[in-house]
Design an enzyme around this catalytic site. Structure first.
Site, PDB file in Angstrom:
ATOM      1  CG  MET A  21       9.456  -6.106   4.567  1.00 17.54           C
ATOM      2  SD  MET A  21       7.954  -6.266   3.583  1.00 17.54           S
ATOM      3  CE  MET A  21       8.544  -5.633   2.022  1.00 17.54           C
ATOM      4  CG  LEU A  24       5.511  -4.114  13.135  1.00 16.79           C
ATOM      5  CD1 LEU A  24       5.720  -3.656  14.571  1.00 16.79           C
ATOM      6  CD2 LEU A  24       4.021  -4.284  12.848  1.00 16.79           C
ATOM      7  N   GLY A  25       5.911  -1.784   8.920  1.00 12.65           N
ATOM      8  CA  GLY A  25       6.453  -0.778   8.020  1.00 12.65           C
ATOM      9  C   GLY A  25       5.786   0.569   8.200  1.00 12.65           C
ATOM     10  N   GLY A  27       4.521   3.823   6.262  1.00 17.71           N
ATOM     11  CA  GLY A  27       4.144   4.339   4.961  1.00 17.71           C
ATOM     12  C   GLY A  27       4.267   5.843   4.918  1.00 17.71           C
ATOM     13  CB  THR A  28       6.569   7.991   3.249  1.00 20.22           C
ATOM     14  OG1 THR A  28       6.650   7.496   1.911  1.00 20.22           O
ATOM     15  CG2 THR A  28       7.568   7.263   4.128  1.00 20.22           C
ATOM     16  CG  ASP A  52       5.703   1.571   0.934  1.00 18.94           C
ATOM     17  OD1 ASP A  52       6.022   0.556   0.283  1.00 18.94           O
ATOM     18  OD2 ASP A  52       4.848   2.394   0.546  1.00 18.94           O
ATOM     19  CE1 TYR A  57       2.108   6.985  -2.340  1.00 19.42           C
ATOM     20  CE2 TYR A  57       3.764   6.501  -0.680  1.00 19.42           C
ATOM     21  CZ  TYR A  57       2.678   6.108  -1.429  1.00 19.42           C
ATOM     22  OH  TYR A  57       2.157   4.850  -1.252  1.00 19.42           O
ATOM     23  CE  LYS A  86       4.277   1.707  -2.826  1.00 22.84           C
ATOM     24  NZ  LYS A  86       4.541   2.853  -1.933  1.00 22.84           N
ATOM     25  CG  HIS A 119       2.415   3.394  -7.109  1.00 23.76           C
ATOM     26  ND1 HIS A 119       2.907   4.562  -6.594  1.00 23.76           N
ATOM     27  CD2 HIS A 119       1.364   3.080  -6.317  1.00 23.76           C
ATOM     28  CE1 HIS A 119       2.194   4.936  -5.547  1.00 23.76           C
ATOM     29  NE2 HIS A 119       1.247   4.052  -5.369  1.00 23.76           N
ATOM     30  CB  SER A 169       1.926  -1.601  -5.304  1.00 22.15           C
ATOM     31  OG  SER A 169       1.011  -0.960  -4.459  1.00 22.15           O
ATOM     32  CG  LEU A 220      -4.344   1.227  11.571  1.00 17.07           C
ATOM     33  CD1 LEU A 220      -3.674   2.392  12.304  1.00 17.07           C
ATOM     34  CD2 LEU A 220      -4.642   0.090  12.545  1.00 17.07           C
TER      35      LEU A 220
END
Length: 314
Positions: A21, A24-25, A27-28, A52, A57, A86, A119, A169, A220
């Protein structure tokens, strides 16, 4: 501890031979459909190869559109990408797992997934309503299915070859331990909120010991103001080494041995968030000494993600 100072190509090996993997991914979790497409495209162009997603979502089609456009443009192949989605809480019943997986795969326009996650460990009332509530507005949980029941159905997806790895998750260490012990196919990835205000050190150490990739979301601080980006320790380090506070926080996450997800919505921000390199040891240690403790998302206690607006199914 650091093999290379440049983290842009850092990868994390997955257990049971499921490949690697990228650390650095992207996220959507983006509410706007048009922004989802443009941000995913910009992330791809900036260098992100780890994406991801989630049924919850409601934008898997838009992510799939952007990824397919990137593949069609040439220069990258499906094998260059690492795509996760997920299983949502209302699909925990074992007979609902494979149909939910296939539906996500269809929306993403892919023929396999690199990673499929539960999820949250909470089962909601089974059905097409993602956010089932009673007349008092309380979540309706499904007490007739266990997390292990759902996990066994996830294992069968790996057996059938459409999904290379599975994980969880929004789970605590206490929730993970019994599942880990009982699982035939051990979790490859655990995705949880983690940042200097919520380092999740005990869970991280367990994951390292067991060869599980620890994947941090909200590294962040999910844009909370004031928050991590304004923390005086972070801003002082950023000024000293000529990086942005975001780059400092992302570097800290990778340097401590985790993968991460960030959601830049512009091309400039995508390039910034992908330009991550190792911190000086004294800076890394200074961040480890931050004493503030704050959880930003209460999903681990309820199963209802605090970062996602409540919406009715259509």
């Amino acid at each position: 501890m650091i093999e290379s100072s440049d983290f842009r190509n850092r990868t994390m090996p997955l257990n049971h031979g499921a490949g690697n993997m990228p650390a650095l991914g992207f996220g959507t979790l983006i509410p706007d459909a048009a922004v989802t497409i443009s941000a995913t495209r910009d992330a791809l162009e900036a260098g992100f190869r780890h994406f991801d997603c989630a049924e919850r979502y409601r934008n898997e089609r838009e992510v799939g559109e952007a990824l397919q456009a990137g593949l069609a443009a040439g220069g990258i192949t499906r094998e260059d990408l690492f795509v996760t989605t997920k299983l949502w809480n209302s699909n925990h019943r074992p007979e609902r797992v494979e149909p939910a997986f296939e539906a996500s795969l269809g929306r993403l326009r892919l023929n396999y997934l690199d990673l499929y996650l539960i999820h949250t460990p909470f089962a909601f009332q089974a059905g097409d309503e993602q956010d089932p509530r009673d007349e008092n507005g309380n979540v309706i949980y499904d007490r007739g299915v266990t997390l292990l029941d759902t996990w066994k159905a996830m294992e069968s997806l790996v057996d059938h070859g459409r999904c290379r790895a599975i994980g969880l998750s929004d789970i605590t260490l206490d929730g993970l331990l019994p599942l880990y012990e009982a699982a035939r196919i051990k979790p490859a990835v655990v995705q949880v909120e983690a940042h200097p205000y919520l380092p999740e050190t005990e869970l991280l150490e367990f994951c390292k010991e067991k060869g599980i990739v620890f994947l941090a979301f909200a590294p962040l601080g999910h844009g909370m103001r004031p928050g991590l980006i304004e923390d005086p320790v972070i801003t002082a380090i950023a000024a000293r080494i000529g990086k942005t506070p975001a780059q400092v926080l992302l570097a800290w996450a990778v340097q401590r041995g985790t993968a991460l997800l960030t959601t830049p919505k512009t091309a400039d921000r995508a390039r910034e968030n992908f330009d991550v390199s190792a911190l000086p040891e004294d800076a890394f240690n200074a961040i480890n000494r931050i004493q503030t403790r704050q959880r930003l998302n209460d999903v681990v206690n309820t199963g209802s993600p605090g970062f996602i607006p409540r919406v009715k199914s259509t």
